[in-house]
Motif scaffolding. Structure first.
Motif, PDB file in Angstrom:
ATOM      1  N   SER B   5     -27.133  15.459   1.992  1.00  0.00           N
ATOM      2  CA  SER B   5     -27.224  14.025   2.191  1.00  0.00           C
ATOM      3  C   SER B   5     -25.883  13.423   1.839  1.00  0.00           C
ATOM      4  N   VAL B  13     -31.209   5.925  -1.195  1.00  0.00           N
ATOM      5  CA  VAL B  13     -32.518   6.419  -1.586  1.00  0.00           C
ATOM      6  C   VAL B  13     -32.755   6.108  -3.052  1.00  0.00           C
ATOM      7  N   GLN B  98     -32.798   5.227   8.349  1.00  0.00           N
ATOM      8  CA  GLN B  98     -32.344   6.553   7.932  1.00  0.00           C
ATOM      9  C   GLN B  98     -31.606   6.501   6.616  1.00  0.00           C
ATOM     10  N   GLY B 101     -33.749   6.750   3.651  1.00  0.00           N
ATOM     11  CA  GLY B 101     -34.486   7.994   3.466  1.00  0.00           C
ATOM     12  C   GLY B 101     -35.702   8.181   4.362  1.00  0.00           C
ATOM     13  N   SER B 103     -36.686   9.819   7.835  1.00  0.00           N
ATOM     14  CA  SER B 103     -36.189  10.507   9.033  1.00  0.00           C
ATOM     15  C   SER B 103     -37.316  10.679  10.033  1.00  0.00           C
ATOM     16  N   SER B 180     -35.201  13.370   2.548  1.00  0.00           N
ATOM     17  CA  SER B 180     -35.858  12.105   2.865  1.00  0.00           C
ATOM     18  C   SER B 180     -37.081  11.855   1.994  1.00  0.00           C
ATOM     19  N   VAL B 183     -40.966  11.357   6.289  1.00  0.00           N
ATOM     20  CA  VAL B 183     -40.653  12.058   7.532  1.00  0.00           C
ATOM     21  C   VAL B 183     -41.723  11.692   8.550  1.00  0.00           C
TER      22      VAL B 183
END
Ligand SMILES: Nc1ncnc2c1ncn2[C@@H]1O[C@H](COP(=O)(O)OP(=O)(O)OP(=O)(O)O)[C@@H](O)[C@H]1O
Ligand SMILES: [Mg+2]
Lengths: 335, 545
Positions: B5, B13, B98, B101, B103, B180, B183
């Motif tokens: 990341s 995040v 994104q 965090g 995706s 992430s 998701v």
């Protein structure tokens, strides 16, 4: 019941063979112009004693350097799936501004044209990327705008600004580094940086992704707008800088320059294997494309009996040839 | 799992308040979204908790993808709000979502075909060295990721050269390559084989156990009970129901999703295909020794009128290539194709079409759909020559035809004039099916015909295939859903590495038996090449002769 066996030898072969074929096709795509370039140079060296002389080669290189600057910017623009028709006019405008600026010092000769050209690129980029207008139209307007501005500045071309004798600005294009003219050195440096930017920076990755599939690039969170704006600014800056170089080279601001040069730049980029739809290509290919066009001009000039109009005829034919070749070799290749 | 990341994303995040397992991590409250006159979302409440796999269920066009796009900044909602980790957020573009965090794997594979697999996985967050992209490290990590997913591909190859299934796995690799909190996967399994689906589930469960919240969409309903913890049902853009998956029966789910009585749904039964068909007369399609460079190595196939022949095999076994080559879209190196006794020139789509071969291709986005044309024009495209007399097209006949298919396949569009681009994924698929059915072909090649289609329409499509076969159409069916293959086909041809490996009579074949046959295949593959047996596979033959 029909049965067939697994052939151990070919179990994994298809993928590799496929990849090899893909590599070959992309090699041709990229190096088709190079092959023709080599042939033309070889034939010319044998046919004309003067061709391979140091003076002539240096001449070709310097002549090519101005177009090369435009073509470098154009490569990035086309790579994003766009087009920049304004570069010919912006190039000429940059030259005139530089020549005018040189009367007020070398610094002005650099800063003024780059500032103006950069601003034109920025406006074009913003309209294209934010406004979503087609690049063809926006940069066509840019072409007219820059050419008009240039004519205003030079009283319809009546006034030609001269770079003062003894100005250090002349050094830019007339000086040499270890016997190599500065414009040639600059082109090599710029293209090296260009290659690095395209393949090794996230900006470059965005350029390729946008040209390949703009929706996807957006969904993947890439900075689509910023990348496009930057690309049009870079293109205008490079065109402007090409103008600065030619002003230094000719020691004056020639107003009639750059008409149709944008098309030559596009031709060079396509010759160099960049897809006109964007998404794939190399800057090195563009450099080869520029050199090929310049060598053709030079060769036709060497044939004393030929009219210089033949330059375009031959360039056009070769462009068609290379593009057809690329097409034939990459077709049916994708499953 | 590779953790990668960028500093910025990590910071973002970290900036959001901590969310414990079981707390809501991503929510919508009364979200509405309209496109012109179409109300895609009408005040939807949705809540995703950390550490759960939450499925969104609904018919084609119910608003699942639209909700996902609102959650991830592709669309801004007209009303209502989106909350992330308890705070109201306004994502203006996908990048915003994104960075904090989230995706997402969107419904259609959204990657760049001209770039390499590795590039696609890491686009926008490539590993760097001295400020420049470290290509070697990038390829190495990509290789590791793909190995973890059990996919054997060259990560430096152009993505566009891979099949749709492999592309979907690349999209998964991309989603898991970043750290992430959330998701989201919109129909990630639609082009995957059983083995790949299992891998995806393993990855998803791993993420859940680490406290990630997952949203999962699939029209393969069995998958939902296998994987998901909770379900939210949408119908016509409205929230209908949310419940733990374990407390929901299939009947219940389908009835809530379709908005019909449980009894009514039960009465209809599990629809699908009828029994086998009567096959008569000369073969409608005979393929012999079909070879395509690097893909097919001599495929033989015979289909009689009224017969449905299934093609089975693993990813890369050559099923799609076989039908594409028959259709002329892939250049065959050698081999013969005969349709209704007449030889067809290979490698010519026009030739194939003229002799009555139609192909519904697996990749509707790349081949087939014309997104900017209307539903009507897309359906009518292939029948125009037949519907016109002396160059004049009979508008009324086309309208009638389009109307029939829209009703029959339950194509959800605001009108026949709506652009196909604006339809939901499943409805686009239905438009393509309608187009080919309208041509009344002699041989119909169907590559994943029910991909992304909801239960109701799936049964409808299956019924239609059945009906057409009864009328004497020869059908070649490719499906990665074993049930569909086993129940739909009269005979199944198993392909392996571009060869026909076995032929199975499907009358009393079960899907697990077919699976076992294919799994045997996989085992052989994983053995070292030197030990690969050079004899006929044992599991696949002998059961039915
Ligand atoms: N860009 C758009 N313009 C117009 N209408 C749209 C647009 N996007 C979606 N819609 C409409 O919104 C509704 C919901 O579509 P959505 O894609 O969310 O459905 P879905 O539940 O994902 O269906 P599927 O299972 O088929 O993928 C559909 O009626 C669709 O036609
Ligand atoms: Mg959808």
């Amino acid at each position: 019941m029909s049965t067939t066996m697994v052939d151990p030898a070919t179990a994994n072969a298809p993928e590799t063979a496929l990849a090899n074929r893909a590599r070959f096709a992309s090699l041709v795509q990229r190096q088709g112009a190079l092959a023709i370039f080599v042939v033309v140079v070889a034939v010319a060296s044998v046919s004309f004693d003067t061709f391979a002389s140091q003076g002539n080669i240096t001449g070709i290189a310097v002549q090519a350097s101005f177009l090369a600057m435009l073509a470098l910017g154009m490569t990035f623009v086309i790579m994003t799936g766009g087009i920049d028709l304004s570069v010919g006019s912006v190039f000429a405008l940059g030259g005139v501004l530089a020549a005018w600026g040189a009367q007020h010092g070398t610094l002005v000769a650099f800063v003024l044209p780059l500032a103006v050209c950069g601003a034109i690129g920025l406006v074009q980029g913003l309209i294209i990327a934010r406004g979503g207008l087609p690049p063809f139209i926006v940069t066509l307007a840019g072409l007219l705008f820059a050419r008009g501005l240039l004519l205003l500045l030079s009283d319809e071309g009546a006034t030609t600004y001269k770079v003062p004798r003894g100005s250090s600005f002349r050094e830019l294009a007339q000086g040499e580094l270890l016997g190599i003219p500065y414009p040639v050195v600059l082109v090599v440096v710029f293209f090296a940086i260009g290659g690095l930017v395209l393949h090794r920076t996230s900006y470059g990755a965005s350029v390729l992704a946008i040209g390949g599939q703009e929706d996807a690039a957006d969904l993947m969170g890439l900075p689509v707008v910023r990348t496009k704006v930057l690309t049009y600014v870079a293109s205008a800056l490079l065109a402007g800088f090409g103008g600065v170089m030619i002003a230094s080279y000719t020691s004056s601001g020639v107003t009639i320059l750059g008409v149709g040069t944008e098309l030559e730049a596009i031709a060079a980029v396509v010759l160099g294997g960049t897809l006109l739809t964007g998404g794939a290509g190399t800057v090195l290919g563009t450099l080869v494309g520029v050199l090929l066009l310049q060598v053709i001009k030079n060769v036709i000039n060497q044939v004393g009996s030929l009219d210089s109009d033949w330059q375009s005829v031959v360039s056009g034919t070769i462009l068609l040839l290379v593009v057809t070749l690329q097409r034939a070799l990459t077709r049916g290749d994708r499953a | 799992m590779t953790q990668h990341s960028s500093a910025a994303a990590a910071a973002a995040v970290g900036a959001v308040g901590a969310v414990g397992v079981g707390d809501p991590v991503l929510q919508t409250v009364g979200v509405t979204k309209s496109f012109g006159g179409v109300h895609a979302l009408k005040g939807v409440d949705f809540e995703l908790r950390a550490g759960e796999i939450h499925t969104l269920v609904g018919e084609n066009g119910a608003g699942k993808s639209t909700l996902i796009k609102v959650l991830t900044g592709v669309y801004t909602p007209d009303g209502g709000e989106v909350r992330y980790a308890g705070e109201t957020v306004h994502f203006r573009r996908p990048a915003d979502a994104q960075h904090v965090g989230i995706s997402t794997i969107y419904q259609e594979v959204n990657l760049v075909p001209l770039l390499s697999v590795a590039r696609n996985i890491f686009l926008g967050r490539e590993p760097r060295r001295f400020g420049l992209i470290d290509v070697r490290a990038m390829n190495k990590r990509a290789r590791e990721l793909m190995a973890e997913l059990g996919i054997d591909i060259d990560v430096t190859a152009e993505l566009g050269r891979l099949g749709l299934g492999s592309q979907q796995m690349v999209a998964l690799a991309r989603a898991m390559s970043v750290d992430s909190r959330v998701v989201i996967m919109d129909e990630p399994t639609s082009s995957l084989e059983t083995a790949e689906v299992e891998t995806l589930f393993r990855v998803a469960r791993g993420l859940r156990d680490r406290g990630v919240g997952l949203v999962f969409v699939s029209h393969r309903l069995d998958e939902l009970w296998e994987l998901c913890d909770r379900v939210t049902i949408l119908r016509d853009g409205e929230w209908v129901h949310t419940e733990p998956m374990s407390e929901m029966t299939r009947l219940d789910l389908v009835s809530k999703m379709l908005g019909r009585d449980v009894e009514e749904v039960r009465a209809e039964g599990a629809t699908e295909f009828g029994s086998s068909h009567r096959q008569a007369g000369e073969p409608a399609l005979v393929v012999s020794g079909l070879e395509v460079a690097n893909r097919l190595h001599g495929v033989d196939l015979t289909v009689r009128p009224g017969e449905v022949v299934g093609l089975a095999g693993l990813l890369g076994s050559g099923r799609s290539e076989t039908v594409k080559a028959v259709y002329g879209a892939l250049k065959a190196r050698s081999g013969e194709i005969t349709v209704a006794g007449r030889k067809v020139r290979t490698g010519s789509v026009r030739g194939a079409l003229a002799s009555g071969v139609a192909l519904l291709s697996e990749d509707r986005k790349a081949e087939g759909i014309v997104p900017d044309l209307s539903v009507r024009d897309n359906i009518a495209l292939a029948v125009l020559p037949r519907m016109s007399r002396a160059g004049v097209v009979s508008e009324a006949r086309i309208d009638a035809l389009v109307d029939t298919f829209m009703k029959r396949l339950r194509i959800k569009a605001s009108s026949p004039d709506q652009k196909v681009r604006e339809l939901s994924g499943g409805n686009q698929q239905k438009v393509l099916i309608a187009r080919w059915l309208a041509t009344e072909p002699t041989v119909f090649l169907l590559d994943e015909p029910t991909r992304g289609i909801d239960v109701g329409a799936k049964a409808e499509v299956q019924g239609l295939i059945d009906e057409l076969a009864d009328q004497g159409l020869a059908v070649v069916l490719i499906s990665s859903e074993m049930d569909e293959l086993v129940e739909g086909a009269d005979r199944i041809v198993v392909l392996h590495d571009g060869h026909v490996q076995a032929e199975l009579d499907s009358t009393d074949l079960s899907s697990s038996e077919l699976l076992a046959a294919l799994a045997g295949d996989r085992e052989r593959d994983s053995r070292p090449a030197s030990q690969a047996p050079n004899q006929a596979p044992t599991q696949t033959e002998g059961q039915h002769a």
